[in-house]
Design a protein around this motif. Structure first.
Motif, PDB file in Angstrom:
ATOM      1  N   ARG A  31      50.518  12.084 -29.508  1.00 39.44           N
ATOM      2  CA  ARG A  31      49.396  11.359 -28.897  1.00 39.44           C
ATOM      3  C   ARG A  31      49.399   9.858 -29.216  1.00 39.44           C
ATOM      4  O   ARG A  31      48.398   9.174 -28.973  1.00 39.44           O
ATOM      5  CB  ARG A  31      48.041  11.951 -29.316  1.00 39.44           C
ATOM      6  CG  ARG A  31      47.825  13.406 -28.949  1.00 39.44           C
ATOM      7  CD  ARG A  31      46.396  13.806 -29.302  1.00 39.44           C
ATOM      8  NE  ARG A  31      46.117  15.210 -28.998  1.00 39.44           N
ATOM      9  CZ  ARG A  31      46.166  16.196 -29.885  1.00 39.44           C
ATOM     10  NH1 ARG A  31      46.512  15.926 -31.138  1.00 39.44           N
ATOM     11  NH2 ARG A  31      45.884  17.424 -29.550  1.00 39.44           N
ATOM     12  N   SER A  32      50.493   9.337 -29.734  1.00 43.54           N
ATOM     13  CA  SER A  32      50.514   7.916 -30.096  1.00 43.54           C
ATOM     14  C   SER A  32      50.935   7.009 -28.948  1.00 43.54           C
ATOM     15  O   SER A  32      50.707   5.793 -29.009  1.00 43.54           O
ATOM     16  CB  SER A  32      51.453   7.690 -31.288  1.00 43.54           C
ATOM     17  OG  SER A  32      52.803   7.904 -30.923  1.00 43.54           O
ATOM     18  N   ILE A  78      42.804   9.918 -32.792  1.00 39.97           N
ATOM     19  CA  ILE A  78      43.107  10.450 -31.461  1.00 39.97           C
ATOM     20  C   ILE A  78      42.199   9.847 -30.401  1.00 39.97           C
ATOM     21  O   ILE A  78      42.639   9.497 -29.306  1.00 39.97           O
ATOM     22  CB  ILE A  78      43.003  11.985 -31.469  1.00 39.97           C
ATOM     23  CG1 ILE A  78      44.108  12.576 -32.359  1.00 39.97           C
ATOM     24  CG2 ILE A  78      43.102  12.559 -30.048  1.00 39.97           C
ATOM     25  CD1 ILE A  78      44.005  14.063 -32.577  1.00 39.97           C
ATOM     26  N   LYS A 133      47.736   5.834 -34.275  1.00 40.87           N
ATOM     27  CA  LYS A 133      48.366   6.401 -33.091  1.00 40.87           C
ATOM     28  C   LYS A 133      48.431   5.413 -31.936  1.00 40.87           C
ATOM     29  O   LYS A 133      49.251   4.502 -31.942  1.00 40.87           O
ATOM     30  CB  LYS A 133      47.665   7.708 -32.696  1.00 40.87           C
ATOM     31  CG  LYS A 133      47.886   8.839 -33.721  1.00 40.87           C
ATOM     32  CD  LYS A 133      47.393  10.169 -33.193  1.00 40.87           C
ATOM     33  CE  LYS A 133      47.508  11.274 -34.229  1.00 40.87           C
ATOM     34  NZ  LYS A 133      48.874  11.696 -34.513  1.00 40.87           N
ATOM     35  N   SER A 154      48.140   1.248 -38.282  1.00 41.57           N
ATOM     36  CA  SER A 154      46.844   1.912 -38.399  1.00 41.57           C
ATOM     37  C   SER A 154      45.851   0.872 -38.901  1.00 41.57           C
ATOM     38  O   SER A 154      46.228  -0.243 -39.276  1.00 41.57           O
ATOM     39  CB  SER A 154      46.920   3.102 -39.353  1.00 41.57           C
ATOM     40  OG  SER A 154      47.310   2.691 -40.652  1.00 41.57           O
TER      41      SER A 154
END
Length: 460
Positions: free
Chosen positions: A69-70, A235, A260, A269
């Motif tokens: 999902r990145s 997410i 992500k 991050s």
């Protein structure tokens, strides 16, 4: 049309065997491990473009999941790649802050109005653990209340509460307590002792939305009990909204953790929060300082350039709308194919349109890893790679059509397994297994000497 089924995994299998000898588990992320794919069909990838990837055997796939999902803009997205190349040509890591650190921080805070300060790192676990440490310092408490959601960190405070708690001290295990999502009474019960440093949760998941007033109730309970609220936006950030779930659902956390998609796959991050808390890790405080985040590679220029290029793409285009549209098209057409095959009770798609998960059930209607593996097996044979149906802005109508065509070919075999009440003779090898489990079985690597395939349909 789907790719013919006569694809080879010979080179991938050879490299996977070699990986097992040099990398524990054969992958650097448990969710990427070969035990998450049909046996002998775990592709080792070489390159990607958009939503397509190619493995070392030359097989092409339409990829879903997109780098856990990145990747929301697509592999090799040119504006991001070009921005990174321009930046790293001038150096990557220095002994003092760079101008891009300020620009990236200002970009980030423009998108998250509830945050006053931000600090960049490389992994989600870096920032969630930093948030927990900061909350403990602010409150003088130790306990953490973590929602019963799948994953928050690789560090002891969270892993100690999973099946893979080997090596985690009892003190860490007992310091984290759980509460149920969408259940304010459950949270109230764990907060009643006024000994919880922080509450950490995802505002929403791929399969669950907050009930009306739930998140506001969580905020209220945290305030009543002097507990910091941490939102995990790993997410939801840049997938639910560019402003994160906190912007979408109108709730303001004390701290929030991002990763992500903010770098379109590049390692970046962020921990963001209110100044009164974040400054405890800085130089403008008279209180005892918190060792918040101090990473050699956190301010690395390439990933910050990627983040800034992603922000620009989101501001000038509508990638969230495109990935949701692709997911909606996929959902409607796949559900129609499943109904036509008479399998609506055994195979379902659930969740947000851009973050779909498929549920596989056996002949008795029970969730089944064996039937899941059978489904994955047939998708791989026909050019679809995905443990779920997580879309990106790069998924086109044509990609969805090819995916649905592959699924239509896979469904008759799934129906045969349902009619037989077993995957025996249809599934090649052992079923996939949960990534986080206490023992390597049922997918222990035997170094080439594999046991005879068994029907383990009851394993969920």
């Amino acid at each position: 049309m789907p790719v013919p089924v006569n694809r080879s995994f010979e080179r991938s299998n050879d490299l996977q065997d070699r990986l097992h000898h040099v990398v524990p588990g054969g992958a650097h992320t448990y969710a990427r491990g070969p035990d998450q794919y049909p046996e002998g069909m775990a592709p080792v990838l070489m390159r990607g473009l958009g939503c397509h990837v190619w493995d070392v055997d030359g097989n092409e796939y339409i990829e879903y999941g997109m780098g856990l999902r990145s990747v929301t803009l697509g592999h090799g997205f040119r504006p991001v790649v070009e921005a990174v190349c321009r930046e790293i040509a001038n150096g990557v890591n220095f002994s003092r802050p760079t101008a891009i650190e300020l620009a990236a921080a200002e970009d980030f805070l423009d998108l998250v109005p509830g945050a006053d300060m931000v600090k960049f790192a490389k992994n989600g676990s870096d920032v969630t653990t930093a948030a927990v440490r900061l909350a403990r310092a602010v409150t003088g408490r130790v306990k953490v209340a973590a929602c019963d959601q799948p994953f928050f960190s690789t560090d002891d405070w969270f892993i100690g509460g999973t099946q893979m708690d080997c090596g985690v001290p009892e003190s860490s295990r007992s310091a984290t307590v759980r509460f149920r999502y969408n259940d304010l009474e459950s949270l109230s019960a764990v907060l009643k002792g006024d000994d919880i440093a922080c509450v950490i949760l995802e505002a929403a998941t791929s399969t669950t939305e907050p009930e009306p007033g739930y998140l506001q109730g969580v905020r209220r309970l945290c305030d009543q009990h002097g507990t910091l609220l941490i939102l995990d936006e790993m997410i939801t950030g840049f997938r639910w909204s560019i402003h994160g779930a906190q912007g979408l659902y109108d709730v303001q956390p004390d701290l929030s953790c991002w990763g992500k998609a903010i770098g379109n796959g590049f390692p970046v991050s962020a921990l963001a929060g209110k100044r009164e808390f974040m400054e405890l890790g800085g130089l403008r405080t008279d209180r005892e300082r918190v060792f918040l985040l101090s990473t050699t590679h956190g301010p690395e220029t390439g990933s910050l350039a990627a983040f800034r290029a992603v922000v620009k793409a989101y501001r000038t285009d509508d990638p969230i709308g495109r990935m949701e549209r692709a997911g909606q098209l996929l959902l409607s057409t796949v559900e129609a194919a499943i109904r036509e095959a008479g399998l609506a009770d055994y195979l379902q798609l659930i969740g947000r349109s851009s973050c779909l998960t498929f549920v596989t059930r056996d002949a008795h209607g029970r969730p089944s890893q064996a039937y899941r593996t059978l489904f994955l097996q047939e998708l791989l044979r026909h050019g679809v790679l995905g443990q779920s149906f997580v879309t990106s802005a790069a998924h086109t109508d044509s990609d969805v059509e090819r995916t649905v065509a592959a699924i239509r070919i896979a469904l008759p075999l799934y129906r045969r397994a349902i009619e037989r009440g077993s995957v025996a003779g249809l599934l090649e090898g052992r079923p996939v297994a949960p990534a986080i489990r206490q023992f390597a079985a049922p997918r222990r690597d035997y170094g080439g000497a594999l046991p005879v395939a068994a029907d383990l349909g009851g394993i969920a």
